[in-house]
Write a protein that holds these residues in place. Sequence first.
Motif, mmCIF file in Angstrom:
data_model
loop_
_atom_site.group_PDB
_atom_site.id
_atom_site.type_symbol
_atom_site.label_atom_id
_atom_site.label_comp_id
_atom_site.label_asym_id
_atom_site.label_seq_id
_atom_site.Cartn_x
_atom_site.Cartn_y
_atom_site.Cartn_z
ATOM 1 N N ALA A 99 0.831 -1.208 0.000
ATOM 2 C CA ALA A 99 0.000 0.000 0.000
ATOM 3 C C ALA A 99 0.863 1.254 0.000
ATOM 4 N N GLN A 100 1.955 1.220 0.759
ATOM 5 C CA GLN A 100 2.845 2.384 0.808
ATOM 6 C C GLN A 100 3.525 2.612 -0.539
ATOM 7 N N ILE A 101 3.935 1.531 -1.173
ATOM 8 C CA ILE A 101 4.568 1.657 -2.492
ATOM 9 C C ILE A 101 3.566 2.186 -3.509
ATOM 10 N N LEU A 102 2.322 1.719 -3.406
ATOM 11 C CA LEU A 102 1.275 2.183 -4.324
ATOM 12 C C LEU A 102 1.031 3.682 -4.159
ATOM 13 N N ASP A 103 1.089 4.167 -2.922
ATOM 14 C CA ASP A 103 0.934 5.607 -2.682
ATOM 15 C C ASP A 103 2.020 6.391 -3.407
ATOM 16 N N ARG A 104 3.232 5.872 -3.387
ATOM 17 C CA ARG A 104 4.331 6.551 -4.089
ATOM 18 C C ARG A 104 4.072 6.561 -5.598
ATOM 19 N N LEU A 105 3.606 5.441 -6.119
ATOM 20 C CA LEU A 105 3.378 5.350 -7.562
ATOM 21 C C LEU A 105 2.263 6.288 -8.017
ATOM 22 N N ARG A 106 1.251 6.474 -7.170
ATOM 23 C CA ARG A 106 0.155 7.382 -7.535
ATOM 24 C C ARG A 106 0.672 8.808 -7.722
#
Length: 459
Positions: free
Chosen positions: A107-114
């Motif tokens: 989830a944290q990595i996905l936040d960065r990608l967004r």
Amino acid sequence: MERTEPDRYLTTRNGIYFYKRRVPTLVVALDERQPIIRASLRTRDLAKARALRDGYERADDELWGALLCSDSAEAAKRRYEAAVRRVAALGFTYRTTMEIMQGETGAQILDRLRVLLEHKPNSPETNAVLGVVERPGVRLSEAFTVYVDKIAAPELTSKSDEQIRAWLKVKKRALKNFINLVGDKPIGEVTREDALRLYDLWSDRIAPPTDKEGKRRKPTHSASSGNRDIGNMRVLYQSYHEHLGVKNIDNPFDRLGFSDKHKKAKKRPPFPTDWITERILTADALGSLNDQARGIVLAMIDTGARPSELANLPPEKIVLNAPVPYIDIKTRLDEDEDGPREVKTVSSYRQIPLVGLALAVFRKHPNGFPRYRDHGSNLSATLNKHFKVHDLFPTERHKIYSLRHSFEDRMKVGGVDAELRMILMGHTSDRPEYGQGGSLEWQRDQLLRIALPFDPGIV
């Protein structure tokens, strides 16, 4: 645009604030975002937008400084600092790509990608969020300079010159010992194995292995010395990385230290009361000491104050014209006439009523002891030499500081209130604070019960 303009580089679109800034002419050819930088701050709140703008502004300043810098090491440092500030403005902690993959959740990595959807590939924002900007290889000695000059500077403002020298001495010793073992390597490359080498160095000094004949060798240092060195390196490593904005980093010096089960047994013994009255409070014992050194010793006997506390009392903290004369021990601030001087702990802030010997001493020395103000090492050398030459120490384990322990013992034997004992000694108490520990009149009456008889001529 003036840096004092509160809304500099801020524009709005549909109520959303944007950071908008022109790339300086000097770096137009070096910054792919030229001619205009525009980044959404994703907020309608002006105060929040200003705070985010400040992060972007500092990050761009660092980046442009790096682009113009001819020193490759300094340029790398500025690029990294710019990335740390930029990613913080975007709401993240800077981590390298490897640290992101190993330490963050999906989830944290996905936040960065967004966030990357709003920025171009290979832009400063993208590189910062993905952690592709390398941490600069700042050497241990360079990191130490940053620590002293920037990170720890605020805590040094209340220390005197002598206290700063003492503070630096132990920090430099730890750094020197470590560099002698592993070299002046980049602080980011220090490993657990490196930290264990420092631990092993001190282990051999604190608990040396047996010799070839199987005999135990005598320790050369105490556990506290080793813990101090390791602790100073732990603080340097942690503080430096936090200064760069790196959070949750594994500190290679964590959980390393030495226990000392016999610490209480090593405590300095107090002077027996009869030794004080029969050997120290005599005409010949302290007669050859200079007046101020003698005054400090005698004042210790009936106040229990630390030698450094007595030596550094300014005149205004020696109150003799009050109904109950007293000394007021607390940290001096920089604006004081004698300059700053830090007291050991906040619990050491205290007022001590003057009775007996102490009152006689301060009536003779109402301005204190300027000869030894911020010259603690000179005082220590003078007193220790005198006591050794004149056989005034009962045993080799006794030190001048033992007079302080004697004062505490005399209070116990004399039935002085336990909480008052802690207050007068400047010790920390776990008990919640209620009131101020009794009036000075009451405290004075308690101390009068343990005041020692003396010949006024020895003062």
